[in-house]
Design a protein around this motif. Structure first.
Motif, PDB file in Angstrom:
ATOM      1  N   UNK A   1     -46.547  30.770  -2.422  1.00 24.93           N
ATOM      2  CA  UNK A   1     -46.943  32.128  -2.783  1.00 24.93           C
ATOM      3  C   UNK A   1     -46.020  32.843  -3.742  1.00 24.93           C
ATOM      4  N   UNK A   2     -44.907  32.196  -4.132  1.00 20.52           N
ATOM      5  CA  UNK A   2     -43.952  32.849  -5.026  1.00 20.52           C
ATOM      6  C   UNK A   2     -43.604  31.953  -6.201  1.00 20.52           C
ATOM      7  N   UNK A   3     -43.463  32.574  -7.358  1.00 24.16           N
ATOM      8  CA  UNK A   3     -43.087  31.831  -8.543  1.00 24.16           C
ATOM      9  C   UNK A   3     -42.053  32.581  -9.358  1.00 24.16           C
ATOM     10  N   UNK A   4     -41.300  31.828 -10.117  1.00 23.05           N
ATOM     11  CA  UNK A   4     -40.305  32.407 -11.024  1.00 23.05           C
ATOM     12  C   UNK A   4     -40.689  32.032 -12.446  1.00 23.05           C
ATOM     13  N   UNK A   5     -40.756  33.034 -13.329  1.00 25.95           N
ATOM     14  CA  UNK A   5     -41.048  32.749 -14.726  1.00 25.95           C
ATOM     15  C   UNK A   5     -39.759  32.744 -15.536  1.00 25.95           C
ATOM     16  N   UNK A   6     -39.800  32.022 -16.637  1.00 30.37           N
ATOM     17  CA  UNK A   6     -38.690  31.981 -17.572  1.00 30.37           C
ATOM     18  C   UNK A   6     -39.211  31.704 -18.966  1.00 30.37           C
ATOM     19  N   UNK A   7     -38.397  32.005 -19.949  1.00 31.88           N
ATOM     20  CA  UNK A   7     -38.799  31.831 -21.343  1.00 31.88           C
ATOM     21  C   UNK A   7     -37.567  31.664 -22.201  1.00 31.88           C
ATOM     22  N   UNK A   8     -37.750  30.967 -23.304  1.00 33.29           N
ATOM     23  CA  UNK A   8     -36.664  30.727 -24.256  1.00 33.29           C
ATOM     24  C   UNK A   8     -37.304  30.575 -25.634  1.00 33.29           C
ATOM     25  N   UNK A   9     -36.847  31.372 -26.598  1.00 30.95           N
ATOM     26  CA  UNK A   9     -37.446  31.368 -27.926  1.00 30.95           C
ATOM     27  C   UNK A   9     -36.402  31.188 -29.016  1.00 30.95           C
ATOM     28  N   UNK A  10     -36.845  30.607 -30.106  1.00 28.03           N
ATOM     29  CA  UNK A  10     -36.025  30.514 -31.309  1.00 28.03           C
ATOM     30  C   UNK A  10     -35.662  31.942 -31.726  1.00 28.03           C
ATOM     31  N   UNK A  11     -34.388  32.233 -31.990  1.00 25.05           N
ATOM     32  CA  UNK A  11     -33.979  33.601 -32.343  1.00 25.05           C
ATOM     33  C   UNK A  11     -34.701  34.161 -33.579  1.00 25.05           C
ATOM     34  N   UNK A  12     -35.217  33.292 -34.440  1.00 28.00           N
ATOM     35  CA  UNK A  12     -35.961  33.777 -35.609  1.00 28.00           C
ATOM     36  C   UNK A  12     -37.224  34.524 -35.203  1.00 28.00           C
ATOM     37  N   UNK A  13     -37.647  34.354 -33.926  1.00 26.93           N
ATOM     38  CA  UNK A  13     -38.884  34.964 -33.468  1.00 26.93           C
ATOM     39  C   UNK A  13     -38.657  36.014 -32.372  1.00 26.93           C
TER      40      UNK A  13
ATOM     41  N   UNK B   1     -44.264  24.132 -14.126  1.00 30.87           N
ATOM     42  CA  UNK B   1     -45.118  24.199 -15.303  1.00 30.87           C
ATOM     43  C   UNK B   1     -44.243  24.638 -16.468  1.00 30.87           C
ATOM     44  N   UNK B   2     -44.084  23.788 -17.438  1.00 27.26           N
ATOM     45  CA  UNK B   2     -43.259  24.104 -18.608  1.00 27.26           C
ATOM     46  C   UNK B   2     -44.134  23.935 -19.838  1.00 27.26           C
ATOM     47  N   UNK B   3     -44.183  24.969 -20.672  1.00 30.43           N
ATOM     48  CA  UNK B   3     -45.097  24.995 -21.804  1.00 30.43           C
ATOM     49  C   UNK B   3     -44.373  25.230 -23.125  1.00 30.43           C
TER      50      UNK B   3
ATOM     51  N   UNK C   1     -42.043  28.320 -12.266  1.00 26.05           N
ATOM     52  CA  UNK C   1     -41.550  27.423 -11.211  1.00 26.05           C
ATOM     53  C   UNK C   1     -42.004  27.996  -9.879  1.00 26.05           C
ATOM     54  N   UNK C   2     -42.674  27.191  -9.093  1.00 28.92           N
ATOM     55  CA  UNK C   2     -43.102  27.623  -7.768  1.00 28.92           C
ATOM     56  C   UNK C   2     -41.906  27.459  -6.836  1.00 28.92           C
ATOM     57  N   UNK C   3     -41.297  28.581  -6.472  1.00 26.08           N
ATOM     58  CA  UNK C   3     -40.055  28.539  -5.700  1.00 26.08           C
ATOM     59  C   UNK C   3     -40.304  28.320  -4.217  1.00 26.08           C
TER      60      UNK C   3
END
Length: 161
Positions: A66-78, A42-44, A61-63
């Motif tokens: 019953x288990x998932x890994x979250x990740x995030x990436x943001x514009x440095x301005x925010x 799931x990518x949003x 990401x469903x690894x």
């Protein structure tokens, strides 16, 4: 189209119209330094409600069952405005409530202090230092790993209400 919503953000699937905004932050060497781009379940897109501006992305990401890994990436301005924590908390809600996961984890490079602080703010528990476990961009990398279990999440969530 999957849609998550927080007080200030709309978290939705990416569209073709997002290409330019994603490129603006994803091509920034400061951002890409910490990212390992790859498939997610799931990518949003993360969009400011007030303006409709795309400010980053997050995913789960469903690894394994019953288990998932979250990740995030943001514009440095925010960065340093609470948006990452807000989006990541929404991913935990989604993972535990909608996907019925038992455990959600996340990793960051040891020098990525901001990301570690996000995980700590979410109530994730530091599990350890993974030494040179990942080959990326021509060298071996370490990671810190954090996680939260569904019962811990439910207890923390109950305290926030």
């Amino acid at each position: 189209m999957t849609l998550l919503e927080t007080e200030r953000l709309i978290i939705r699937e990416f569209t073709n119209e997002d290409t330019e905004a994603v490129h603006a932050y994803a091509s920034d060497p400061l951002v890409a330094k910490y990212m390992i781009w790859g498939p997610k379940d799931f990518e949003f897109a993360v969009v400011l409600k007030e303006t409709g501006q795309l400010i980053g992305g997050c995913g789960i990401h469903i690894s394994e069952p019953g288990q998932g890994e979250i990740g995030y990436c943001f514009n440095p301005l925010f960065w340093r405005q609470g948006y990452t924590s807000e989006a990541a908390a929404s991913l935990l809600d989604f993972g535990f409530q909608e996907l019925n996961l038992h455990r959600i984890y996340a990793t960051c490079r040891p020098e990525n202090v901001g990301s570690a602080k996000v995980m700590q703010k979410l109530g994730m528990v530091y599990e350890g230092h993974l030494r040179e476990h990942m080959w990326h961009k021509g060298r071996w990398h370490d990671s810190y790993q954090y996680s939260v279990l569904k019962p811990e999440y439910e207890l923390q969530r109950g305290r926030r209400k």
